[in-house]
Design an enzyme around this catalytic site. Sequence first.
Site, PDB file in Angstrom:
ATOM      1  N   GLY A  17      -6.647 -11.939 -47.171  1.00 30.02           N
ATOM      2  CA  GLY A  17      -6.790 -10.998 -48.263  1.00 30.02           C
ATOM      3  C   GLY A  17      -7.855 -11.398 -49.165  1.00 30.02           C
ATOM      4  N   SER A  18      -8.817 -10.405 -49.525  1.00 30.26           N
ATOM      5  CA  SER A  18      -9.844 -10.429 -50.475  1.00 30.26           C
ATOM      6  C   SER A  18      -9.530  -9.489 -51.512  1.00 30.26           C
ATOM      7  CB  SER A  18     -11.123  -9.981 -49.610  1.00 30.26           C
ATOM      8  OG  SER A  18     -11.150  -8.622 -49.554  1.00 30.26           O
ATOM      9  N   GLY A  19      -8.302  -9.594 -51.948  1.00 29.12           N
ATOM     10  CA  GLY A  19      -7.961  -8.957 -53.268  1.00 29.12           C
ATOM     11  C   GLY A  19      -8.301  -9.927 -54.353  1.00 29.12           C
ATOM     12  N   GLY A  21      -5.958 -12.107 -55.660  1.00 26.04           N
ATOM     13  CA  GLY A  21      -5.418 -13.414 -55.432  1.00 26.04           C
ATOM     14  C   GLY A  21      -6.408 -14.228 -54.476  1.00 26.04           C
ATOM     15  N   VAL A  85      -5.031  -9.467 -39.969  1.00 20.55           N
ATOM     16  CA  VAL A  85      -4.115 -10.705 -39.515  1.00 20.55           C
ATOM     17  C   VAL A  85      -2.760  -9.887 -38.727  1.00 20.55           C
ATOM     18  CG1 VAL A  85      -2.752 -12.479 -40.212  1.00 20.55           C
ATOM     19  CG2 VAL A  85      -5.057 -11.994 -41.186  1.00 20.55           C
ATOM     20  N   GLU A 180      -2.415   7.805 -65.044  1.00 22.39           N
ATOM     21  CA  GLU A 180      -3.828   7.921 -65.100  1.00 22.39           C
ATOM     22  C   GLU A 180      -4.411   8.917 -64.250  1.00 22.39           C
ATOM     23  OE1 GLU A 180      -4.686   3.310 -65.925  1.00 22.39           O
ATOM     24  OE2 GLU A 180      -4.686   4.087 -64.078  1.00 22.39           O
ATOM     25  N   ASP A 318       1.036  -9.605 -54.847  1.00 18.11           N
ATOM     26  CA  ASP A 318       1.932  -8.615 -54.937  1.00 18.11           C
ATOM     27  C   ASP A 318       2.804  -9.209 -53.630  1.00 18.11           C
ATOM     28  OD1 ASP A 318       0.527  -7.314 -56.690  1.00 18.11           O
ATOM     29  OD2 ASP A 318      -0.294  -5.920 -55.300  1.00 18.11           O
TER      30      ASP A 318
END
Length: 474
Positions: A17-19, A21, A85, A180, A318
Amino acid sequence: MNNQHRTHPRPRVVVIGSGFGGLFATKALRRADVEVTLIDATGHHLFQPLLYQVATGILSEGEIAAPTREILRRQQNARVVLGEVTGIDLTARTVTSNVLGRTTVHGYDELIVAAGAGQSYFGNDRFAEFAPGLKSIDDALELRGRIFGAFELAELAETQGEIDRLLTFVVVGAGPTGVEMAGQVAELARRTLREDFRHIDPTSARVVLLDASPGVLPAFGEKLGGLARRRLSGMGVEVHVGATVTDVDTDGIEMKDGDGHGHRLDAATTIWAAGVQASPLARILADQSGAEIDQARRIVVQPDLTLPGHPEVHVVGDMAALDGLPGVAQVAIQGGRYAADAIERRRAGKRPRGPFRYLDKGSMATVSRFSAVVQIGSVEFGGFLAWVMWLAVHLFYMVGFRSRITTVLHWMVSFLGRGRAQRVATQQQVYGRLAMERLFEEFEAAGIGPGSPRVSSGPAPAVTGRGAASSGGG
């Protein structure tokens, strides 16, 4: 199949994951004597808190999605690999990824799983066809097409009933994203588009915000939630709390009020911002480690963010459930840095730093132009000062100097003037997802797909279903 499980001179760290975290964990390992492999399905780091501005034409997707390779180009111990993945083997210590029918197995000595979360429809995944969520660039572009397209179709409509349906926008979920979105759609109709049409009056558009909870922004408390609700109402947004959506179709929604009475609301555009669920990788990890899964499908981790019996596996962001921590960017950032530090300490033979402690730096949400709410500890306030703080914080955490500059320019155009710099929308953006999903179903029925003997080396169709999370968050 390409197998990369082989002997390496340095410990191998695989990050999924490249978010927030995954990216911050990788960057925190830049001076460590390890080899880092970052695997992600998208190839970019998405600044998810500003997706709603892409959906409403304020920003372009490039301003909130920086290429992961570009971000890490100077980090010599980090390698970026594109792929979704599909499997993790805790016993063999391998991660399996797939892209366009090509399967790769990555061996690891340490694993950081930061695959994030996707949209949750609370068991009603059929809603996704008619009510897109807002978790990816594709989601934002589809919603942009739907929102601007609704005004264009209304200009062509021949009956007032059809105009009313097309100019009704429903946002499900009164958390930060829903608030929003509702605020920006209202401003789009009442400020940006007010003089752009001849047959319709864009300012007559109806924006409805629904939530099953008893208030707006429930995580912010009654004071700030009430402030946000009054601001939205002042902008013409209809706020309905204690309302549960029971069905969604192409022409609107069915809802049930707190008193149990059912209602029909005709609307051409429904936006789903009501809930999240962790990546399916959480279930894969739980089945192998014996860890529990909570209601949001997050995996319950140890106090040091590892799995029971697997100190080499770190779950952050998350996906992880620990002490009721919220699913916000700061939790993921701090968790990623903590996991990186734990890896360095363990590899150096040092004692662990201790259990993960989240430092709450506060929460904020923008309601409209010049109005936001901020909560920092016991301090709560809203209005213009909160909005300025919201701008500053979001600019600070954006990746890339160029992105900051262009974002400020587009904010000036939208907030000081009436313009929206990104109003281009195509039919492909609106209908592409559904076309791909139906094509994939046809391919599956015909026995065509990744690994099928009927496919040689051609690309496999992608699954874009919204009920599941991708491996790009966290």
